[in-house]
Design an enzyme around this catalytic site. Structure first.
Site, PDB file in Angstrom:
ATOM      1  N   ASP A 126     -16.047  20.944   4.177  1.00 49.61           N
ATOM      2  CA  ASP A 126     -16.801  19.816   4.738  1.00 49.61           C
ATOM      3  C   ASP A 126     -18.261  20.185   5.012  1.00 49.61           C
ATOM      4  OD1 ASP A 126     -14.315  18.716   4.653  1.00 49.61           O
ATOM      5  OD2 ASP A 126     -13.921  18.896   6.796  1.00 49.61           O
ATOM      6  N   SER A 127     -18.472  21.299   5.711  1.00 52.69           N
ATOM      7  CA  SER A 127     -19.863  21.638   6.025  1.00 52.69           C
ATOM      8  C   SER A 127     -20.624  22.034   4.756  1.00 52.69           C
ATOM      9  CB  SER A 127     -19.949  22.724   7.099  1.00 52.69           C
ATOM     10  OG  SER A 127     -19.441  23.955   6.661  1.00 52.69           O
TER      11      SER A 127
ATOM     12  N   GLU B 115       0.805  -1.230   0.000  1.00 52.14           N
ATOM     13  CA  GLU B 115       0.000   0.000   0.000  1.00 52.14           C
ATOM     14  C   GLU B 115       0.835   1.275   0.000  1.00 52.14           C
ATOM     15  OE1 GLU B 115       0.393  -2.151   2.398  1.00 52.14           O
ATOM     16  OE2 GLU B 115       0.398  -1.266   4.395  1.00 52.14           O
TER      17      GLU B 115
ATOM     18  N   SER C 245     -20.042  26.686   8.008  1.00 51.94           N
ATOM     19  CA  SER C 245     -18.938  27.615   8.230  1.00 51.94           C
ATOM     20  C   SER C 245     -18.411  28.141   6.914  1.00 51.94           C
ATOM     21  CB  SER C 245     -17.819  26.892   8.963  1.00 51.94           C
ATOM     22  OG  SER C 245     -17.247  25.923   8.104  1.00 51.94           O
ATOM     23  N   GLY C 246     -18.848  27.529   5.803  1.00 48.15           N
ATOM     24  CA  GLY C 246     -18.310  27.923   4.509  1.00 48.15           C
ATOM     25  C   GLY C 246     -17.063  27.139   4.151  1.00 48.15           C
ATOM     26  N   GLY C 247     -16.610  26.271   5.058  1.00 52.16           N
ATOM     27  CA  GLY C 247     -15.497  25.381   4.735  1.00 52.16           C
ATOM     28  C   GLY C 247     -16.003  24.251   3.850  1.00 52.16           C
TER      29      GLY C 247
END
Ligand code: XMP
Length: 513
Positions: free
Chosen positions: A229-230, A173, A225-227
């Site tokens: 992920d969210s 891997e 949050s504007g990131g």
């Protein structure tokens, strides 16, 4: 995720376990990790089409070392044991282990033997592989053949082609094993006959269906949050349940230049009809931060105030039963690591409001960061959101050393904007991990025109990293540093000096507070 063929990776504590999962997914086969402590029922319910046993730090067969889970053998699917995994298989089927006199760590030359399908398209000349072990197999079990050797290990791989059980003493891997991906593909496609038809689009479709089924008629609350992920969680839930997703964006006033307004309008533009409330709490946060200089106290005040504002807003949504979060796979795996070592604790913006008694919904908890990015792009989120730099929950407050005031925020925002614009102009914005300005709590003497000045100092922090656990300062071209510095000093009123931070993490951290 019922409809994909799945590979089960059993984690015996190797630092490379997540890498195995990644490589399998990169081949187009869905994979998940379960710790060796999982129950037989959990393993059977996973219903894998093939199983990979990871490496691990223990010596197989020693008292207290993780045993081979018997449920894995009952499933009658192809098995690949890597390092510790190979040793477990060897012991179980009647082979013998020995403690290697010359421990072998690092790159070594492997010669493959015989015609196992695991070696399809693998050169017969020695190939570079990555070893990291002390124990080794001294005698193979009955029905197995020795299928590879290295200069110091006679049994570097073993195979039972009939029962489709394989052991590798080395790590296919890791990228140092040049043919590693081909070996894994031979196992997945040639031996386990899997298709390689999994991709992030089909994952998104299944995740949307799952969310719909789980949520039913209830409403879901999400702190946006504007990131990346969210935002991806918002896009996914918006598709799944439309107007029953309630997004709350708390503007704490500690964002970058125009950032709150820009992010909100961008999200609204790319997700028409999104139920999104922008709560302007700038004054409240500034009031609470007045006179506070200690970094930890600042963080605590911001966290508590965030929860307070968020809860107040959320309590206006009566039928809310779920709180959505952008938890990612590495966080899940790290916190359930079989060695019980928590590598880092994960903090979402402001923490979870305990008193809200909402059930959690975490649609990204099986995904790696780059998979989340690909999924966001597929769902139509703009590149600006997908490639936004990580930004700390407490925002610019941890980049203003000393007291946070409206005037100091203004200085930092102006300086930081120049940093962003110049990094973008240089074409480096995508390749760096983070780049930002920090306002220091001191003043220095300068000269402007014929007059003496006594003004603030801005520190420029630009780092390269892959996961923020470690980082190195970016060797920015001098011309880029020069233009950032001269623009800040001439355009930002109240700053007469710029310094460049040349510290790596560890021992420094990325943020200054
Ligand atoms: P440090 O400064 O610890 O930062 O090297 C590592 C990474 O985490 C970000 N960071 C935070 N993110 N809440 C967050 O969501 C926080 O309180 C926080 N503090 C630091 C930082 O920007 C870097 O990417």
């Amino acid at each position: 995720m019922g409809k994909f063929a799945k590979v089960l990776i059993v984690d015996y504590g190797s630092q490379y376990t997540q890498l195995i999962a990644r490589r399998v997914r990169e081949s187009g086969v869905y994979s998940e990790i379960l710790p060796w402590t999982a129950t037989d029922a959990q393993m059977e319910n996973f219903n894998p089409s093939a199983i990979i046993l990871s490496g691990g730090p223990n010596d197989a067969g020693e008292d207290g070392s993780p045993p081979l889970n018997q449920a894995l053998l009952r499933m009658n699917v192809p098995l690949l044991g890597i390092c510790y995994g190979m040793q477990l298989l060897a012991l179980h089927f009647g082979g013998r282990l020995e403690n290697g006199k010359d421990r072998e760590y690092g790159q070594t030359a492997l010669t493959v033997l015989g015609n196992s399908p695991l070696w399809n398209d693998i050169p017969r000349l020695p190939i570079a592989v990555w070893m990291s072990h002390g124990n080794r197999v001294a005698a193979i079990p009955e029905n197995f053949t020795v299928s590879a050797k290295t200069p110091s290990v006679d049994i570097a791989a073993m195979a039972d082609d009939e029962r489709r059980i394989y052991g590798l003493q080395f790590h296919p891997e890791v990228s140092h094993t040049a043919q590693g991906m081909q070996i894994l593909k031979n196992f997945l496609f040639g031996i386990a006959k899997l298709k390689g038809d999994w991709d992030i689009g089909s994952f998104a479709d299944a995740a949307i269906e799952n969310c719909r089924a789980k949520v039913g008629d209830a409403a879901v609350i999400l702190a946006l949050s504007g990131g990346v992920d969210s935002s991806v969680v918002a896009a996914l839930l918006h598709r799944a349940i439309g107007g029953r997703l309630h997004c709350i964006f708390v503007d704490h006033g500690l964002m970058r230049h125009n950032e709150a307004a820009d992010v909100v309008s961008m999200l609204r533009r790319c997700m028409p009809g999104l139920n999104l409330q922008l709560v302007d709490a700038q004054d409240l946060f500034l009031r609470r931060l007045a006179g506070v200089e200690d970094p930890e106290i600042k963080r605590k005040i911001i966290g508590h105030t965030f929860v307070e504002v968020f809860e107040k807003q959320a309590s206006k949504i009566p039928d809310a039963k779920f709180l959505a979060q952008g938890t990612l796979y590495p966080d899940v795996v790290e916190s359930s690591s079989p060695n019980g070592v928590t590598i880092k604790s994960h903090h979402n913006v402001g923490g979870l409001p305990d008193s809200m008694r909402l059930a959690l919904i975490e649609p990204l908890r099986e995904l790696f960061k780059d998979e989340v990015r690909t999924m966001g792009l597929k769902m139509g989120l703009p590149e600006e959101i997908i490639w936004r730099q990580p930004f700390p929950g407490p925002g610019l407050a941890v980049r203003i050393l000393g007291e946070v005031t409206a005037a100091r925020l203004e200085i930092l925002r102006k300086a930081d904007r120049i940093v962003q614009l110049e990094l973008e102009k240089s074409g480096l914005l995508r390749s760096i991990w983070q780049g930002f300005a920090v306002l220091l709590p001191l003043r220095t003497v300068g000269v402007m025109g014929d007059a003496r000045t006594y003004e603030n100092v801005i520190a420029l922090r630009v780092v390269d990293s892959t996961d923020a656990m470690t980082a190195d300062w970016t060797r920015l071209p001098h011309a880029v540093i020069a233009s950032i510095s001269s623009r800040i000093v001439s355009e930002v009123h109240g700053v007469n000096r710029v310094v460049y931070d040349v510290s790596s993490k560890p021992p420094s951290t990325i943020e200054w507070e």
